[in-house]
Design a protein around this motif. Structure first.
Motif, mmCIF file in Angstrom:
data_model
loop_
_atom_site.group_PDB
_atom_site.id
_atom_site.type_symbol
_atom_site.label_atom_id
_atom_site.label_comp_id
_atom_site.label_asym_id
_atom_site.label_seq_id
_atom_site.Cartn_x
_atom_site.Cartn_y
_atom_site.Cartn_z
ATOM 1 N N ASN A 141 0.808 -1.233 0.000
ATOM 2 C CA ASN A 141 0.000 0.000 0.000
ATOM 3 C C ASN A 141 0.837 1.276 0.000
ATOM 4 O OD1 ASN A 141 -2.528 -1.365 0.085
ATOM 5 N ND2 ASN A 141 -2.209 -1.748 2.280
ATOM 6 N N LEU A 142 2.051 1.213 -0.555
ATOM 7 C CA LEU A 142 2.894 2.396 -0.620
ATOM 8 C C LEU A 142 2.638 3.197 -1.899
ATOM 9 C CD1 LEU A 142 6.219 0.827 0.698
ATOM 10 C CD2 LEU A 142 4.579 2.264 1.943
ATOM 11 N N ILE A 143 2.090 2.539 -2.915
ATOM 12 C CA ILE A 143 1.694 3.226 -4.151
ATOM 13 C C ILE A 143 0.335 2.687 -4.579
ATOM 14 C CG2 ILE A 143 4.046 3.699 -4.971
ATOM 15 C CD1 ILE A 143 3.773 1.249 -6.798
ATOM 16 N N SER A 144 -0.351 3.480 -5.403
ATOM 17 C CA SER A 144 -1.668 3.054 -5.881
ATOM 18 C C SER A 144 -1.521 2.154 -7.105
ATOM 19 C CB SER A 144 -2.509 4.281 -6.253
ATOM 20 O OG SER A 144 -1.957 4.914 -7.401
ATOM 21 N N LEU A 145 -2.628 1.550 -7.490
ATOM 22 C CA LEU A 145 -2.654 0.705 -8.684
ATOM 23 C C LEU A 145 -2.255 1.504 -9.915
ATOM 24 C CD1 LEU A 145 -3.518 -2.270 -9.383
ATOM 25 C CD2 LEU A 145 -5.729 -1.312 -10.047
ATOM 26 N N ARG A 146 -2.801 2.714 -10.031
ATOM 27 C CA ARG A 146 -2.499 3.571 -11.190
ATOM 28 C C ARG A 146 -1.036 4.006 -11.182
ATOM 29 N NH1 ARG A 146 -6.885 5.050 -14.104
ATOM 30 N NH2 ARG A 146 -8.920 4.634 -13.173
ATOM 31 N N GLU A 147 -0.504 4.303 -10.001
ATOM 32 C CA GLU A 147 0.896 4.718 -9.916
ATOM 33 C C GLU A 147 1.815 3.564 -10.299
ATOM 34 O OE1 GLU A 147 4.155 7.084 -9.516
ATOM 35 O OE2 GLU A 147 2.049 7.660 -9.538
ATOM 36 N N ALA A 148 1.457 2.366 -9.887
ATOM 37 C CA ALA A 148 2.247 1.189 -10.254
ATOM 38 C C ALA A 148 2.275 1.027 -11.777
ATOM 39 C CB ALA A 148 1.663 -0.058 -9.589
ATOM 40 N N GLY A 149 1.113 1.216 -12.408
ATOM 41 C CA GLY A 149 1.045 1.131 -13.860
ATOM 42 C C GLY A 149 1.909 2.182 -14.530
ATOM 43 N N ARG A 150 1.831 3.427 -14.012
ATOM 44 C CA ARG A 150 2.636 4.513 -14.598
ATOM 45 C C ARG A 150 4.131 4.216 -14.480
ATOM 46 N NH1 ARG A 150 -1.491 7.988 -12.598
ATOM 47 N NH2 ARG A 150 -0.420 8.204 -10.595
ATOM 48 N N MET A 151 4.547 3.700 -13.343
ATOM 49 C CA MET A 151 5.974 3.421 -13.119
ATOM 50 C C MET A 151 6.493 2.339 -14.064
ATOM 51 S SD MET A 151 6.085 3.606 -8.947
ATOM 52 C CE MET A 151 7.855 3.287 -8.798
ATOM 53 N N LEU A 152 5.589 1.421 -14.462
ATOM 54 C CA LEU A 152 5.991 0.354 -15.380
ATOM 55 C C LEU A 152 5.662 0.688 -16.833
ATOM 56 C CD1 LEU A 152 4.823 -2.713 -13.262
ATOM 57 C CD2 LEU A 152 7.187 -2.114 -13.816
ATOM 58 N N GLU A 153 5.048 1.886 -17.030
ATOM 59 C CA GLU A 153 4.648 2.346 -18.358
ATOM 60 C C GLU A 153 3.650 1.391 -19.004
ATOM 61 O OE1 GLU A 153 8.261 2.996 -20.545
ATOM 62 O OE2 GLU A 153 8.610 4.928 -19.570
ATOM 63 N N ILE A 154 2.711 0.926 -18.183
ATOM 64 C CA ILE A 154 1.616 0.111 -18.665
ATOM 65 C C ILE A 154 0.338 0.641 -18.024
ATOM 66 C CG2 ILE A 154 2.973 -1.995 -19.064
ATOM 67 C CD1 ILE A 154 2.039 -3.032 -16.370
ATOM 68 N N SER A 155 -0.825 0.206 -18.500
ATOM 69 C CA SER A 155 -2.072 0.657 -17.886
ATOM 70 C C SER A 155 -2.268 -0.028 -16.540
ATOM 71 C CB SER A 155 -3.255 0.333 -18.807
ATOM 72 O OG SER A 155 -3.480 -1.063 -18.833
ATOM 73 N N HIS A 156 -3.092 0.597 -15.694
ATOM 74 C CA HIS A 156 -3.314 0.013 -14.369
ATOM 75 C C HIS A 156 -4.048 -1.336 -14.478
ATOM 76 C CE1 HIS A 156 -7.230 1.972 -14.988
ATOM 77 N NE2 HIS A 156 -7.714 1.155 -14.077
ATOM 78 N N THR A 157 -4.871 -1.493 -15.520
ATOM 79 C CA THR A 157 -5.566 -2.772 -15.695
ATOM 80 C C THR A 157 -4.581 -3.880 -16.100
ATOM 81 O OG1 THR A 157 -6.129 -2.121 -17.961
ATOM 82 C CG2 THR A 157 -7.796 -1.738 -16.261
ATOM 83 N N THR A 158 -3.587 -3.499 -16.932
ATOM 84 C CA THR A 158 -2.559 -4.469 -17.310
ATOM 85 C C THR A 158 -1.731 -4.853 -16.096
ATOM 86 O OG1 THR A 158 -2.439 -3.609 -19.565
ATOM 87 C CG2 THR A 158 -0.560 -4.901 -18.792
ATOM 88 N N PHE A 159 -1.406 -3.866 -15.261
ATOM 89 C CA PHE A 159 -0.651 -4.156 -14.034
ATOM 90 C C PHE A 159 -1.430 -5.130 -13.151
ATOM 91 C CE2 PHE A 159 0.084 -3.444 -9.526
ATOM 92 C CZ PHE A 159 1.441 -3.699 -9.441
ATOM 93 N N GLN A 160 -2.733 -4.873 -13.020
ATOM 94 C CA GLN A 160 -3.556 -5.742 -12.179
ATOM 95 C C GLN A 160 -3.603 -7.166 -12.724
ATOM 96 O OE1 GLN A 160 -7.620 -4.407 -11.676
ATOM 97 N NE2 GLN A 160 -7.692 -5.274 -9.614
ATOM 98 N N ARG A 161 -3.679 -7.283 -14.054
ATOM 99 C CA ARG A 161 -3.690 -8.605 -14.676
ATOM 100 C C ARG A 161 -2.366 -9.331 -14.447
ATOM 101 N NH1 ARG A 161 -5.300 -6.993 -19.224
ATOM 102 N NH2 ARG A 161 -3.372 -7.033 -20.419
ATOM 103 N N LEU A 162 -1.255 -8.588 -14.573
ATOM 104 C CA LEU A 162 0.057 -9.177 -14.334
ATOM 105 C C LEU A 162 0.226 -9.553 -12.864
ATOM 106 C CD1 LEU A 162 2.341 -6.846 -16.514
ATOM 107 C CD2 LEU A 162 1.685 -9.208 -16.998
ATOM 108 N N ALA A 163 -0.347 -8.733 -11.986
ATOM 109 C CA ALA A 163 -0.261 -9.015 -10.550
ATOM 110 C C ALA A 163 -0.976 -10.319 -10.209
ATOM 111 C CB ALA A 163 -0.856 -7.854 -9.754
ATOM 112 N N LYS A 164 -2.091 -10.559 -10.859
ATOM 113 C CA LYS A 164 -2.821 -11.804 -10.624
ATOM 114 C C LYS A 164 -1.985 -12.999 -11.063
ATOM 115 C CE LYS A 164 -7.499 -9.894 -11.052
ATOM 116 N NZ LYS A 164 -8.754 -9.896 -11.844
ATOM 117 N N ARG A 165 -1.342 -12.865 -12.231
ATOM 118 C CA ARG A 165 -0.467 -13.942 -12.695
ATOM 119 C C ARG A 165 0.710 -14.138 -11.755
ATOM 120 N NH1 ARG A 165 1.486 -12.265 -18.350
ATOM 121 N NH2 ARG A 165 3.123 -13.745 -17.764
#
Length: 202
Positions: A170-194
């Motif tokens: 909980n140090l960064i948000s879902l959207r911030e995580a996506g921005r840091m990886l240069e992907i969308s937050h939905t893609t980050f969430q999908r990768l996180a599930k995997r």
């Protein structure tokens, strides 16, 4: 009265060949009903307009059966409407057997044409089933050879682990995580599930 039905699939396609064939059949341009639309069904403006215009004893000319439509079940139904309900004759110029006016060996043209249309419908149905079978066999053989179908699986970025840990704690948000990886937050969430192999929706 003689009428012609002309169809091409798109507005860009040329109708000249069909128009010329109808002129040679003795049909005036004013009696030609033209649709520039797919033949998948009969929801076509000018085809319906022609149906309303037809009277018993009229004749309808078509260049080829696929100009009437592509679905043989629907073609047979429209053929019944034209020849039985409307009581008009139908002539397919490229296929003389599909001419309800002809008399062959004492048999009426309507009987011969109906029979030929049923045979064409049967052949078309068999071909559709064969195509589906060939596709299924092709897919099965491809899978046996290791061919993957569907969208390619996205590789997890090299620095995903560190960004994932920040998000997980909980140090960064879902959207911030996506921005840091240069992907969308939905893609980050999908990768996180995997990555975690469980639902990490937040």
């Amino acid at each position: 009265m003689k009428y012609a039905y002309i169809r091409v699939s798109t507005k860009d396609q040329n109708i000249d060949r069909q128009v010329e064939a109808m002129k040679e059949a003795g049909i005036d341009k004013s009696k030609m009903f033209i649709d520039k639309q797919s033949g998948k069904d009969f929801e076509r403006k000018n085809y319906k307009k022609m149906l309303r215009k037809l009277k018993a004893g009229d004749e309808v000319y078509i260049k080829s059966i696929d100009r009437l439509g592509r679905n043989y079940d629907e073609i047979i139904e429209q053929w019944r409407i034209l020849t039985k309900d409307k009581d008009v004759d139908v002539s397919v110029l490229d296929f003389p057997l599909l001419d309800t006016k002809n008399k062959i060996n004492g048999l009426t043209g309507k009987f011969i044409a109906d029979l030929v249309l049923q045979i064409l419908s049967y052949v078309a149905q068999i071909e559709r089933e064969n195509i589906r079978q060939r596709q299924a066999e092709g897919i099965r053989i491809a899978k046996e050879k290791g061919v993957k179908f569907g969208r390619p699986v996205m590789d997890i970025p090299e620095n995903f682990d560190s960004i994932y840990q920040l998000w997980e704690n909980n140090l960064i948000s879902l959207r911030e995580a996506g921005r840091m990886l240069e992907i969308s937050h939905t893609t980050f969430q999908r990768l996180a599930k995997r990555y975690n192999n469980k639902d990490v929706s937040r």
